[in-house]
Enzyme design. Structure first.
Site, mmCIF file in Angstrom:
data_model
loop_
_atom_site.group_PDB
_atom_site.id
_atom_site.type_symbol
_atom_site.label_atom_id
_atom_site.label_comp_id
_atom_site.label_asym_id
_atom_site.label_seq_id
_atom_site.Cartn_x
_atom_site.Cartn_y
_atom_site.Cartn_z
ATOM 1 N N GLY A 241 3.453 6.985 7.395
ATOM 2 C CA GLY A 241 4.825 7.016 7.079
ATOM 3 C C GLY A 241 5.638 5.862 7.652
ATOM 4 O O GLY A 241 6.575 5.554 6.964
ATOM 5 N N HIS B 92 0.771 -1.277 0.113
ATOM 6 C CA HIS B 92 0.042 0.041 0.134
ATOM 7 C C HIS B 92 0.897 1.325 0.194
ATOM 8 O O HIS B 92 0.096 2.231 -0.447
ATOM 9 C CB HIS B 92 -1.347 -0.096 1.174
ATOM 10 C CG HIS B 92 -0.296 0.238 2.517
ATOM 11 N ND1 HIS B 92 -0.142 -0.651 3.603
ATOM 12 C CD2 HIS B 92 0.076 1.381 3.157
ATOM 13 C CE1 HIS B 92 0.261 -0.045 4.650
ATOM 14 N NE2 HIS B 92 0.486 1.246 4.428
ATOM 15 N N SER C 93 4.787 2.853 7.722
ATOM 16 C CA SER C 93 4.548 1.495 6.802
ATOM 17 C C SER C 93 5.746 1.334 6.036
ATOM 18 O O SER C 93 6.360 2.316 5.260
ATOM 19 C CB SER C 93 3.334 1.885 6.022
ATOM 20 O OG SER C 93 2.038 1.330 6.498
ATOM 21 N N ASP D 20 0.020 -7.578 1.446
ATOM 22 C CA ASP D 20 0.549 -6.226 1.683
ATOM 23 C C ASP D 20 2.150 -5.951 1.577
ATOM 24 O O ASP D 20 2.703 -5.318 2.541
ATOM 25 C CB ASP D 20 -0.133 -5.536 2.858
ATOM 26 C CG ASP D 20 -0.149 -3.825 2.759
ATOM 27 O OD1 ASP D 20 0.508 -3.493 1.753
ATOM 28 O OD2 ASP D 20 -0.659 -3.188 3.642
#
Length: 370
Positions: free
Chosen positions: A220, A108, A222, A139
């Site tokens: 941020g 993502h 992630s 993901d």
């Protein structure tokens, strides 16, 4: 149970700088009571008061210095392996995976982009990178630097089997666009199954065996690193929980990281084959949609289509059937169906409860693969 989730980087960190978060450290120490209870016969009163207090204070000072030193050593060791990824209109984080310039991050974070700007903590100019492959179902994604700087430092990845509740961890990344930021917490729980929202750029993935942590995870973070005190990456921070009773605002201290075992499984396949060839994830091999009852509450998953030769087809299920349970797990939505299957493997046999024409039935299904 479905856990409401806030995708912490979808969109990833906004470009407005200057926002920060707070860090709280607490410390306590006790005093010696044994000497007072026995009367400390023959001892100098001044010495009796000074020695226990002084010893405790010295111990606290040394312990604090040792812990601070451990934190600083890990930060100095790992932070050069954590990068900031500029994906056109958003920012996220990534981890240098090997010395060939591969960087692993969240799917993502990169969205639909194919090229990126990457900033490393070792001071080189902004680097160009391109997409190798994305795997939204878990993901995860891998990108590759077009040119590999000499100082590039791959991260060290840990063993998922050695991760335990209570271990001290740090989350490293670029929250809110603040590159090379570090937060601290513990492993709060293991084996969580959570589902991402599709809103705001999330993949909608249902991910099993996630590591829950109290280390702050903000937009941020992630794609960054969740690290133990041995400087080993044990997960990729991906999601933060939300509290529906607080207007879906972030629930402090409840974040989730994809476990290192899954990170390595997916990244290794992408680097070797350009895609994931063996997901290891179970499936009914159907397309479904959530249906509601007379009170408009979710009541099951209707099979819109059944893959020919797939798990459901082989068990005799067909389009129009409504799945209501997998084993002992209630199925009310497509998300709950994914969560019920998240802990299973391809080839496992499960009992599927479903309705057809208003009649409740069961079928033994040998699960297929996503």
């Amino acid at each position: 149970m479905e856990i409401p989730i806030l995708d912490d980087a979808s969109p990833s960190a906004p470009r407005s700088p200057g926002r920060a978060r707070r860090l709280l450290l607490t410390l306590s120490a006790g005093a010696c009571a044994l000497a007072l209870a026995t009367g400390c016969s023959g001892a100098d009163p001044a010495a009796a008061k000074a020695t226990p207090s002084g010893t405790a204070q010295g111990s606290v000072t040394r312990d604090t210095a040792d812990l601070e030193g451990a934190y600083q050593a890990v930060i100095n060791d790992v932070l050069p392996s954590v990068v900031q990824i500029d994906a056109s209109d958003s920012l996220g984080s990534g981890i240098v995976y090997d010395d060939k310039g591969h960087v692993v991050t969240n799917a993502h974070v990169i969205g639909e982009e194919k090229s990126f700007k990457v900033t490393v903590a070792t001071g080189e100019a902004v680097l160009d990178a391109t997409l190798v492959s994305s795997y939204p179902e878990q993901d995860l994604a891998v990108i590759k630097l077009d040119e590999v700087p000499d100082a590039l430092k791959p991260a060290k990845f840990g063993d998922a089997e050695k991760v335990e509740v209570g271990q001290i961890v740090m989350a490293m990344g670029s929250p809110l666009g603040l590159s090379s930021s570090v937060t601290q917490g513990i492993v709060s729980a293991l084996g969580r199954t959570v589902s991402e929202s599709r809103s705001g750029g999330g993949t909608g993935a249902t991910i099993a065996n996630m590591v829950q942590t109290s280390a702050a995870i903000n937009p941020g973070n992630s794609g960054g690193a969740l690290v133990n005190l041995r400087s080993e990456v044990i997960g990729i921070p991906t999601l933060a929980a939300t509290d529906p009773q607080m207007g879906d605002s972030a629930a402090p201290g409840i974040g989730f990281a994809i476990p290192v075992s899954m990170v390595r499984t997916v990244a290794d396949q992408i680097i070797k084959d350009g895609k994931v060839t063996d997901s290891g994830r179970a499936a009914l091999n159907i397309t479904g949609r959530t249906v509601v009852d007379d009170s408009y509450r979710p009541a099951g998953v209707a099979l819109v289509s059944v893959d020919r030769g797939g798990a459901a087809d082989e068990a005799g299920l067909r389009a129009g059937d409504i799945v209501t349970k997998i084993g002992d797990s209630e199925v009310t939505t497509v998300t709950s169906l994914s969560e019920a299957l998240a802990g299973d493997k391809p080839g496992d046999r499960v009992t599927v409860t479903y309705t057809r024409g208003g009649d409740s039935r069961t079928a033994e299904v040998t699960l297929g693969e996503i």
